[in-house]
Design an enzyme around this catalytic site. Structure first.
Site, PDB file in Angstrom:
ATOM      1  N   CYS A   1      -2.636  -0.336   2.912  1.00  0.00           N
ATOM      2  CA  CYS A   1      -2.744  -0.671   1.507  1.00  0.00           C
ATOM      3  C   CYS A   1      -3.562  -1.951   1.413  1.00  0.00           C
ATOM      4  CB  CYS A   1      -1.356  -0.884   0.921  1.00  0.00           C
ATOM      5  SG  CYS A   1      -1.407  -1.634  -0.692  1.00  0.00           S
TER       6      CYS A   1
ATOM      7  N   ASP B   1      -9.026   8.603   4.666  1.00  0.00           N
ATOM      8  CA  ASP B   1      -8.144   7.583   4.079  1.00  0.00           C
ATOM      9  C   ASP B   1      -7.655   6.599   5.145  1.00  0.00           C
ATOM     10  OD1 ASP B   1      -6.261   6.239   2.531  1.00  0.00           O
ATOM     11  OD2 ASP B   1      -5.477   8.046   1.607  1.00  0.00           O
TER      12      ASP B   1
ATOM     13  N   HIS C   1       2.083   7.392  -0.042  1.00  0.00           N
ATOM     14  CA  HIS C   1       2.018   6.364   0.994  1.00  0.00           C
ATOM     15  C   HIS C   1       3.449   5.913   1.294  1.00  0.00           C
ATOM     16  CE1 HIS C   1      -2.434   5.085   1.080  1.00  0.00           C
ATOM     17  NE2 HIS C   1      -2.339   6.315   0.621  1.00  0.00           N
TER      18      HIS C   1
ATOM     19  N   ASN D   1      -0.397   6.040   4.826  1.00  0.00           N
ATOM     20  CA  ASN D   1      -0.053   7.334   4.259  1.00  0.00           C
ATOM     21  C   ASN D   1       1.187   7.900   4.939  1.00  0.00           C
ATOM     22  OD1 ASN D   1      -3.056   6.926   3.986  1.00  0.00           O
ATOM     23  ND2 ASN D   1      -2.786   8.758   2.768  1.00  0.00           N
TER      24      ASN D   1
HETATM   25 ZN    ZN Z   1      -3.874   7.523   0.733  1.00  0.00          ZN
END
Ligand code: ZN
Length: 306
Positions: free
Chosen positions: A234, A16, A203, A243
């Site tokens: 983002c 991520d 997040h 995150n």
């Molecule tokens: Zn994430």
């Protein structure tokens, strides 16, 4: 308030987090970071994703990463896949746990994977032969549609459970969760599928990441996802925080008397290593300040009167 006695922390930073890094991170560096996170005691990691290398060039080495990491300590390594082809590639590369994701909002799902929610769920059915975890993005809000009804999240979770999925992560993809929204989603999903294990993925986009983790603990949730150093971001809010930071979350758990099995100092050292590797400051805070019990020399005091 009674919290769980122990929790499982899953680090998603190398998937991520790394996926939004512009410069390609050499495969051996990715492997070294994953091995170091495992050595610090983390026992579940979302290591990579088998997505189109054209769409996400950073993940083009997914098979090599999976092959190169140290499987010795017995951690669970999860690979994210978007579709059947990704799942086949992941299986060929030796992945034993795969993560399939769908958004709780139609607009986000079509932006993200260019198909309706129902088509994403159909694809889940095709890959159920593998150990499948499910993830529902935008579970607490969608950047295009706004509020996402908890009943919609629960309906998707129910379809996943009916396919045989036993573990689902509710993702706060763009940092829209708040404690009341966390409670509403968790309660709705539990009512719809009482035997589905729920993990929470927040997040810190609006500084509510750890507050939402506490809301999850109060509901008895025992699995939380974070990323080393607070990696990630983002895509719809450039510069926004990523995150929830894994070390910051581990610090919180330990202060609440909740066991994680993770060596916090060792994990902070890995976060600083990632920071040095990427050549920029990461949002993690405990990696800079150290645990609460780390004492400073007296010479710091004269400069710290504010
Ligand atoms: Zn994430």
């Amino acid at each position: 308030m009674a919290y769980p006695g122990s929790v499982r922390i899953c680090d998603v930073g190398t998937r991520d987090g790394f996926q939004i890094e512009h410069d390609f991170i050499p495969t051996h560096d990715k492997i070294a970071i994953i091995d170091a996170i495992v050595a610090a005691g983390v026992r579940k990691l979302e290591v990579t994703s088998f997505v189109s290398p054209r769409a996400v060039p950073q993940m083009a080495d997914a098979a090599e990463v999976l092959a190169g990491i140290d499987k010795g300590p017995g951690a669970e390594f999860v690979a994210l896949v978007p579709n059947l082809r990704g799942a086949e590639n992941a299986a060929r590369a030796g992945a034993r746990s795969i993560l399939l994701f769908v958004s709780a909002s139609e607009t986000h799902n079509s932006t993200n994977v260019n198909r309706p929610i129902a088509a994403s769920l159909d694809c889940f059915r095709e890959v159920m032969a593998l150990a499948v975890h499910g993830a529902i993005s935008t579970s607490f809000g969608c950047p295009f549609e706004g509020d996402v009804p908890a009943s919609q999240v629960a309906a998707i979770a129910r379809q996943m459970r009916e396919m045989g999925i036993r573990h689902v992560a509710l993702g706060d993809t763009t940092g829209m969760a708040t404690p009341p929204l966390v409670r509403a989603a968790v309660v709705a999903v539990r009512e719809a599928c009482p035997d589905l294990a729920i993990a929470l993925h927040f997040h810190n986009t609006r500084a509510l990441g750890l507050v939402n983790v506490v809301a999850g603990l109060e509901l008895g949730i025992t699995e939380f996802e974070g990323s080393i150093g607070g990696l990630g971001g983002c895509p719809f809010a450039p510069g926004a925080t990523g995150n929830v930071c894994t070390e910051d979350m581990v610090n919180l758990m330990h202060e609440l008397g909740i066991e994680t099995g993770i060596d916090l100092e060792a994990l902070c050292a890995v976060a600083r290593r990632v920071e040095a590797m990427l050549g920029r400051q990461l949002p993690g805070q405990v990696m800079k300040a150290g645990p609460r019990t780390r004492l400073s020399g007296l010479d710091c005091a004269v400069r710290a009167v504010g």
